[in-house]
Motif scaffolding. Sequence first.
Motif, PDB file in Angstrom:
ATOM      1  N   ARG A 331       0.824  -1.221   0.000  1.00  0.00           N
ATOM      2  CA  ARG A 331       0.000   0.000   0.000  1.00  0.00           C
ATOM      3  C   ARG A 331       0.851   1.261   0.000  1.00  0.00           C
ATOM      4  O   ARG A 331       0.463   2.286  -0.564  1.00  0.00           O
ATOM      5  N   HIS A 332       1.995   1.193   0.636  1.00  0.00           N
ATOM      6  CA  HIS A 332       2.745   2.425   0.884  1.00  0.00           C
ATOM      7  C   HIS A 332       4.122   2.479   0.221  1.00  0.00           C
ATOM      8  O   HIS A 332       4.724   3.555   0.180  1.00  0.00           O
ATOM      9  N   ALA A 333       4.608   1.372  -0.294  1.00  0.00           N
ATOM     10  CA  ALA A 333       5.959   1.355  -0.862  1.00  0.00           C
ATOM     11  C   ALA A 333       6.033   2.198  -2.129  1.00  0.00           C
ATOM     12  O   ALA A 333       5.114   2.206  -2.956  1.00  0.00           O
ATOM     13  N   LEU A 334       7.133   2.916  -2.256  1.00  0.00           N
ATOM     14  CA  LEU A 334       7.423   3.699  -3.455  1.00  0.00           C
ATOM     15  C   LEU A 334       8.493   2.969  -4.268  1.00  0.00           C
ATOM     16  O   LEU A 334       9.128   2.026  -3.771  1.00  0.00           O
ATOM     17  N   PRO A 335       8.696   3.381  -5.501  1.00  0.00           N
ATOM     18  CA  PRO A 335       9.705   2.687  -6.319  1.00  0.00           C
ATOM     19  C   PRO A 335      11.086   2.632  -5.672  1.00  0.00           C
ATOM     20  O   PRO A 335      11.839   1.673  -5.887  1.00  0.00           O
ATOM     21  N   ALA A 339      13.584  -2.824   0.195  1.00  0.00           N
ATOM     22  CA  ALA A 339      12.827  -4.071   0.077  1.00  0.00           C
ATOM     23  C   ALA A 339      12.194  -4.437   1.419  1.00  0.00           C
ATOM     24  O   ALA A 339      12.702  -4.063   2.480  1.00  0.00           O
ATOM     25  N   MET A 340      11.078  -5.147   1.369  1.00  0.00           N
ATOM     26  CA  MET A 340      10.413  -5.576   2.590  1.00  0.00           C
ATOM     27  C   MET A 340      11.373  -6.434   3.410  1.00  0.00           C
ATOM     28  O   MET A 340      11.992  -7.358   2.894  1.00  0.00           O
ATOM     29  N   ARG A 341      11.496  -6.123   4.694  1.00  0.00           N
ATOM     30  CA  ARG A 341      12.511  -6.778   5.526  1.00  0.00           C
ATOM     31  C   ARG A 341      12.032  -8.088   6.131  1.00  0.00           C
ATOM     32  O   ARG A 341      12.806  -8.790   6.754  1.00  0.00           O
ATOM     33  N   GLY A 342      10.806  -8.409   6.013  1.00  0.00           N
ATOM     34  CA  GLY A 342      10.282  -9.621   6.625  1.00  0.00           C
ATOM     35  C   GLY A 342       8.889  -9.360   7.137  1.00  0.00           C
ATOM     36  O   GLY A 342       8.570  -8.255   7.593  1.00  0.00           O
ATOM     37  N   ALA A 343       8.043 -10.373   7.074  1.00  0.00           N
ATOM     38  CA  ALA A 343       6.633 -10.194   7.408  1.00  0.00           C
ATOM     39  C   ALA A 343       6.232 -10.905   8.692  1.00  0.00           C
ATOM     40  O   ALA A 343       5.044 -11.034   8.988  1.00  0.00           O
ATOM     41  N   ASP A 344       7.201 -11.372   9.476  1.00  0.00           N
ATOM     42  CA  ASP A 344       6.879 -12.058  10.726  1.00  0.00           C
ATOM     43  C   ASP A 344       6.695 -11.056  11.857  1.00  0.00           C
ATOM     44  O   ASP A 344       7.305  -9.986  11.851  1.00  0.00           O
ATOM     45  N   PRO A 345       5.885 -11.390  12.854  1.00  0.00           N
ATOM     46  CA  PRO A 345       5.686 -10.468  13.979  1.00  0.00           C
ATOM     47  C   PRO A 345       6.909 -10.412  14.885  1.00  0.00           C
ATOM     48  O   PRO A 345       7.653 -11.384  15.020  1.00  0.00           O
ATOM     49  N   SER A 394       0.324   5.322   7.109  1.00  0.00           N
ATOM     50  CA  SER A 394       1.257   5.766   6.066  1.00  0.00           C
ATOM     51  C   SER A 394       2.491   6.418   6.682  1.00  0.00           C
ATOM     52  O   SER A 394       3.609   6.281   6.165  1.00  0.00           O
ATOM     53  N   GLU A 395       2.301   7.144   7.812  1.00  0.00           N
ATOM     54  CA  GLU A 395       3.427   7.766   8.489  1.00  0.00           C
ATOM     55  C   GLU A 395       4.314   6.710   9.146  1.00  0.00           C
ATOM     56  O   GLU A 395       5.541   6.845   9.174  1.00  0.00           O
ATOM     57  N   LYS A 396       3.682   5.678   9.692  1.00  0.00           N
ATOM     58  CA  LYS A 396       4.470   4.585  10.266  1.00  0.00           C
ATOM     59  C   LYS A 396       5.349   3.946   9.193  1.00  0.00           C
ATOM     60  O   LYS A 396       6.518   3.644   9.430  1.00  0.00           O
ATOM     61  N   PHE A 397       4.774   3.753   8.021  1.00  0.00           N
ATOM     62  CA  PHE A 397       5.557   3.153   6.942  1.00  0.00           C
ATOM     63  C   PHE A 397       6.725   4.056   6.558  1.00  0.00           C
ATOM     64  O   PHE A 397       7.838   3.570   6.328  1.00  0.00           O
ATOM     65  N   ARG A 398       6.483   5.348   6.504  1.00  0.00           N
ATOM     66  CA  ARG A 398       7.563   6.280   6.133  1.00  0.00           C
ATOM     67  C   ARG A 398       8.732   6.182   7.113  1.00  0.00           C
ATOM     68  O   ARG A 398       9.889   6.321   6.715  1.00  0.00           O
ATOM     69  N   ILE A 399       8.415   5.945   8.387  1.00  0.00           N
ATOM     70  CA  ILE A 399       9.469   5.788   9.388  1.00  0.00           C
ATOM     71  C   ILE A 399      10.128   4.421   9.262  1.00  0.00           C
ATOM     72  O   ILE A 399      11.366   4.302   9.237  1.00  0.00           O
ATOM     73  N   GLU A 400       9.307   3.372   9.194  1.00  0.00           N
ATOM     74  CA  GLU A 400       9.851   2.011   9.177  1.00  0.00           C
ATOM     75  C   GLU A 400      10.741   1.780   7.960  1.00  0.00           C
ATOM     76  O   GLU A 400      11.787   1.122   8.058  1.00  0.00           O
ATOM     77  N   TYR A 401      10.342   2.305   6.819  1.00  0.00           N
ATOM     78  CA  TYR A 401      11.107   2.099   5.590  1.00  0.00           C
ATOM     79  C   TYR A 401      11.775   3.393   5.112  1.00  0.00           C
ATOM     80  O   TYR A 401      11.944   3.622   3.926  1.00  0.00           O
ATOM     81  N   TRP A 402      12.164   4.199   6.062  1.00  0.00           N
ATOM     82  CA  TRP A 402      12.905   5.422   5.812  1.00  0.00           C
ATOM     83  C   TRP A 402      14.274   5.057   5.258  1.00  0.00           C
ATOM     84  O   TRP A 402      14.943   4.148   5.743  1.00  0.00           O
ATOM     85  N   ALA A 403      14.718   5.769   4.259  1.00  0.00           N
ATOM     86  CA  ALA A 403      16.049   5.505   3.686  1.00  0.00           C
ATOM     87  C   ALA A 403      17.136   5.655   4.748  1.00  0.00           C
ATOM     88  O   ALA A 403      18.129   4.913   4.751  1.00  0.00           O
ATOM     89  N   LEU A 404      16.953   6.616   5.672  1.00  0.00           N
ATOM     90  CA  LEU A 404      17.943   6.816   6.730  1.00  0.00           C
ATOM     91  C   LEU A 404      17.970   5.637   7.695  1.00  0.00           C
ATOM     92  O   LEU A 404      19.024   5.244   8.196  1.00  0.00           O
ATOM     93  N   GLU A 405      16.803   5.068   7.975  1.00  0.00           N
ATOM     94  CA  GLU A 405      16.747   3.885   8.841  1.00  0.00           C
ATOM     95  C   GLU A 405      17.404   2.704   8.149  1.00  0.00           C
ATOM     96  O   GLU A 405      18.132   1.921   8.771  1.00  0.00           O
ATOM     97  N   GLU A 406      17.161   2.582   6.861  1.00  0.00           N
ATOM     98  CA  GLU A 406      17.795   1.504   6.092  1.00  0.00           C
ATOM     99  C   GLU A 406      19.311   1.658   6.094  1.00  0.00           C
ATOM    100  O   GLU A 406      20.049   0.675   6.252  1.00  0.00           O
TER     101      GLU A 406
END
Length: 679
Positions: A331-335, A339-345, A394-406
């Motif tokens: 829903r929120h990923a941009l080009p 990459a998704m880091r894993g879908a486990d809880p 959407s804001e949570k996603f921006r933080i979780e998959y932030w380029a700086l966090e990566e």
Amino acid sequence: MATHPEAAALLARSHRLGSDPRNTNYAGGNASAKGTETDPVTGGDVELMWVKGSGGDLGTLTEAGLAVLRLDRMRALVDVYPGVEHEDEMVAAFDYCLHGKGGAAPSIDTAMHGLVEAAHVDHLHPDSGIALACAADGEKLTAECFGDSVVWVPWRRPGFQLGLDIAAVKEANPQAIGCILGGHGITAWGDTSEECERNSLHIIRTAEQFLAERGKDEPFGSVLEGYAALSAGERRERAAALAPYVRALASRDRPQVGHFNDSEVVLDFLASAEHPRLAALGTSCPDHFLRTKVRPLVLDLPPTAPLDEAVARLKELHAEYRAEYAAYYERHALPDSPAMRGADPAIVLVPGVGMFSFGKDKQTARVAGEFYVNAINVMRGAEAVSTYAPIEESEKFRIEYWALEEAKLQRMPKPKALATRVALVTGAGSGIGKAIAHRLVAEGACVVVADLNGGNAQAVADELGGPDKAVAVTVDVTSEEQIADAFKAAVLAFGGVDLVVNNAGISISKPLLETSAKDWDLQHDIMARGSFLVSREAARVMIAQELGGDIVYIASKNAVFAGPNNIAYSATKADQAHQVRLLAAELGEHGIRVNGVNPDGVVRGSGIFAGGWGAQRAAVYGVEEEKLGEFYAQRTILKREVLPEHVANAVFALTGGDLTHTTGLHIPVDAGVAAAFLR
């Protein structure tokens, strides 16, 4: 060089604030100080800022963990700031503001500290402050709680623009001592370190008092019928039975270490009628959901449900969780998103039992659980005076998959060979077992130090770094009940078991005619029967985990070629050697490898030799006991004495990742005894 007085005051303040979990979570928040120092180039004064660097913890902060920046250069960045669309670029610009060599990397919050016109600034994540920050009417409640002394700042992702926002708020409100950051935490300031700390604590304690006085009695609703907590003993039994299955689910994408928490805070939350709704909303503070993921997996069965039914339901919920997380990513990923880091809880909640949390090591798993406790406290506070309203998905996603966090994740050191693996070593309180435990921890494993002598086991666990690295269990390997309890302790401490070393042993050296049935039975009970019982319990856990595993037997050269006067010892070692072959054949379908090590002449540091075996063997060979190691060395091909560390090296060779396709093998560690060559 002496620490600057302002930096020293900053460190002392940080330690006081960071040592109290009411003020901020582990590694959460940051603090800063500004001051003047002599420029080593010009000899003139230069204004500097010391601020906690990226990834540090306030409670344990050292001077090396501070980033030191020139204020003139940092504030000059305002003139080149390209706007929120490009503000990630500003983090790299901080490097050009650094003063001198060394120090920590500046964090994303550096602008918040540098742009605010105050000598000292604290940014913290207290549960009470975040409760107001995450309340649906947080701005109104902030005004009711503080009047105009604390100002509301709407949610904005951490960064340069947030620093500008807070600086503007302070300038426009000269009476204010700080602000509540919507969805995030608090920031306070002061002209001195003492004033800043006093203001921070005033905001935190005032918010606590406001929530306590204004809040309703049951913010989570009434107790859900059938979901009350089991007794302490029942909880531990149920958690131990579930742990390997839960770890299997949390490790689908990559192996994880686990932690279990059955504190009253967790149990009360899970017993409440509102816990399904609140858990589904997820956490809010960026520090929280970066470690807990956006929401937990919650078992929707009462704690009295049959175990097989609970396991089956957990598997169903896990499949749903993975699908929902993948949909969240899509829903929120941009080009250009990572990459998704894993879908486990990362968090699994079991009503009536407790919380399982997971991470790349024990500390990470434990801290993830601590953060979810913070989140529960935040939900309680927000629901007590309003409605819990975390930031948008959407804001949570921006933080979780932030380029700086990566980028931060990519800078992490490469995991050690045994990272995420949990080992249980019997007879680990001394000698060979102790050396094995030390080697496994050095290679990244968590270790359960099992020994008949509980004091020795605890001493070794302490040497290894304490409960985030090793735990001690007292166990007699002839007892099925004690072995079962040891494995329960292991799975509750670390989530499961991946690597077992059957090392516990004893030896009585006597000629055949002097060997009693009691001598025979004792040695077979400890080594042959004990190894069988330990391996059986290990297999149960490993099969449930679905992660494969390793079982290593510390057998002996005597399993192949025996000296005189030790019929019972050598026979039981041959039994162990054959168990390796049998179990390798049987357990291979589960990815469990079974191998052995055949040491000989390990005298120095050996518990067996110190317990009388050395004197007995020395008498047999007609040498002085203190020279027995030299005697054994001289009869080998290599003429080298074998030490416990050499046996530990062999265990690592078998389990460290290079021999992934090897099972049923025995490695001699005897410096070369030709008669014991395997044929």
